[in-house]
Design a protein around this motif. Structure first.
Motif, PDB file in Angstrom:
ATOM      1  N   ASN A 109       5.341  -9.875  -4.429  1.00  0.00           N
ATOM      2  CA  ASN A 109       4.032  -9.280  -4.706  1.00  0.00           C
ATOM      3  C   ASN A 109       3.663  -9.368  -6.176  1.00  0.00           C
ATOM      4  OD1 ASN A 109       3.280  -8.321  -2.107  1.00  0.00           O
ATOM      5  ND2 ASN A 109       4.789  -6.690  -2.287  1.00  0.00           N
ATOM      6  N   PHE A 112       0.416  -0.246  -4.237  1.00  0.00           N
ATOM      7  CA  PHE A 112       1.467  -0.754  -3.354  1.00  0.00           C
ATOM      8  C   PHE A 112       2.090   0.384  -2.548  1.00  0.00           C
ATOM      9  CE2 PHE A 112       5.842  -1.809  -2.368  1.00  0.00           C
ATOM     10  CZ  PHE A 112       5.717  -3.064  -1.809  1.00  0.00           C
ATOM     11  N   ARG A 113       2.339   1.515  -3.210  1.00  0.00           N
ATOM     12  CA  ARG A 113       2.931   2.658  -2.508  1.00  0.00           C
ATOM     13  C   ARG A 113       2.067   3.090  -1.337  1.00  0.00           C
ATOM     14  NH1 ARG A 113       2.517   7.940  -1.869  1.00  0.00           N
ATOM     15  NH2 ARG A 113       0.651   8.089  -3.197  1.00  0.00           N
ATOM     16  N   ASP A 137       7.888  -2.067   4.049  1.00  0.00           N
ATOM     17  CA  ASP A 137       6.940  -3.065   3.562  1.00  0.00           C
ATOM     18  C   ASP A 137       7.156  -4.423   4.213  1.00  0.00           C
ATOM     19  OD1 ASP A 137       4.956  -4.214   1.783  1.00  0.00           O
ATOM     20  OD2 ASP A 137       6.648  -5.108   0.721  1.00  0.00           O
ATOM     21  N   ARG A 151      13.012  -8.348  -1.875  1.00  0.00           N
ATOM     22  CA  ARG A 151      12.015  -8.680  -0.847  1.00  0.00           C
ATOM     23  C   ARG A 151      11.429 -10.063  -1.122  1.00  0.00           C
ATOM     24  NH1 ARG A 151       6.678  -9.022  -0.401  1.00  0.00           N
ATOM     25  NH2 ARG A 151       5.549  -8.187   1.409  1.00  0.00           N
ATOM     26  N   THR A 156       2.395   0.876   1.692  1.00  0.00           N
ATOM     27  CA  THR A 156       3.726   0.779   2.308  1.00  0.00           C
ATOM     28  C   THR A 156       3.835   1.783   3.451  1.00  0.00           C
ATOM     29  OG1 THR A 156       4.687   0.102   0.196  1.00  0.00           O
ATOM     30  CG2 THR A 156       6.201   0.992   1.844  1.00  0.00           C
ATOM     31  N   GLY A 211      12.652  -3.644  -1.965  1.00  0.00           N
ATOM     32  CA  GLY A 211      11.254  -3.765  -2.335  1.00  0.00           C
ATOM     33  C   GLY A 211      11.079  -3.180  -3.731  1.00  0.00           C
ATOM     34  N   ARG A 256       4.949   5.093   2.560  1.00  0.00           N
ATOM     35  CA  ARG A 256       4.227   5.641   1.406  1.00  0.00           C
ATOM     36  C   ARG A 256       5.189   6.036   0.287  1.00  0.00           C
ATOM     37  NH1 ARG A 256       1.255   3.915   4.800  1.00  0.00           N
ATOM     38  NH2 ARG A 256      -0.754   4.783   5.473  1.00  0.00           N
ATOM     39  N   ASN A 309      13.053  -1.323   1.811  1.00  0.00           N
ATOM     40  CA  ASN A 309      11.725  -1.526   1.220  1.00  0.00           C
ATOM     41  C   ASN A 309      10.667  -0.562   1.744  1.00  0.00           C
ATOM     42  OD1 ASN A 309      10.884  -2.605   3.783  1.00  0.00           O
ATOM     43  ND2 ASN A 309      11.870  -4.519   3.210  1.00  0.00           N
TER      44      ASN A 309
END
Length: 240
Positions: free
Chosen positions: A140, A196-197, A237, A133, A200, A177, A203, A234
């Motif tokens: 990130n 992060f999860r 995301d 990504r 997204t 991702g 999830r 990803n």
């Protein structure tokens, strides 16, 4: 008959993370799988090949050994990679920049160069390069050297796909991702991964099995009208 039965596959980074899952899955489907890594670890149906992929001479020698052993190479998966945590570009040293580009970009180039002549000669081959990504947009959790190396993989993929297509050789990239691997666990705190999860759309954080599913699709006959592409994986995301 499986698309992979009797085929010969080379997987860099094959001793851990995404690469080991891809190698194991290919072996289970009947391919003769060679897992290339710094250490040579044999597993069920997978032959370990010790090689420093940043060394062009070592790649050349390892490629010749595989060809002598197997007689051909049908699939190449450039899955080897390293990452580092985000920090200002001015703090990235020369040695770290060189190592990041060496593992993430040079290794893919050296192995592509090593197997391309035999793929062209046999009129068939499929290559999958693992980008990120971060190579599609921004990282990130990783620095400028990581993002640059993964963006460069996409340029390599497109150009080689164009050159190789008339010879029956397919070249594609995937852009994962976050994926739960030892490398992720060693570089990003669990709390940040969970944040992060939750941000997204699906999830989810990816798994090596998710990546292997996509790689095997791109190596299979089901992808015979796809080359020069980058496939995002990803959890939503990044939606382009």
């Amino acid at each position: 008959m499986s698309d992979f039965e009797g085929r010969v596959a080379v997987i860099t980074g094959g001793a851990g993370g995404m690469g080991s899952e891809v190698a194991a899955r290919l072996a289970a489907e009947g391919a003769r799988a060679y897992a290339v890594d710094l250490r040579a670890d044999d597993a069920d149906g997978v032959s370990g090949v010790a090689c420093d992929i940043t060394d062009p001479g070592a790649v050349r020698a390892a490629g010749e050994r595989i060809l002598q052993d197997a007689g051909r190479v049908d699939f190449l998966v450039n899955a080897a990679g390293i990452v580092s945590t985000t920090r200002p570009v001015e703090t990235i040293g020369d040695d770290e920049w060189s190592r990041m580009l060496g593992v993430n970009l040079d290794g893919a180039f050296y192995w592509t160069r090593a197997v391309m002549p035999t793929m062209k000669e046999q009129g068939f081959g499929k290559i999958v390069n693992v980008s990120s990504r971060a190579g599609r947009t921004l990282g990130n959790f990783a620095g400028a050297h990581y993002a640059a190396s993964k963006a460069a993989i996409l340029g390599l993929t497109r150009q080689v796909a164009l050159e190789a297509a008339p010879h029956g050789v397919y070249v594609n990239a995937i852009a994962p991702g976050l994926v739960r691997t030892p490398m992720l666990s060693g570089s990003v705190a669990d709390e940040r991964v969970e944040e992060f999860r939750l941000a997204t759309p699906l999830r989810k954080v990816g798994t090596p099995s998710d990546i292997a599913d996509l790689v095997l699709f791109l190596l299979s006959s089901k992808s015979d009208f796809i080359t020069g592409a980058t496939v995002d994986i990803n959890g939503g995301d990044l939606i382009l």
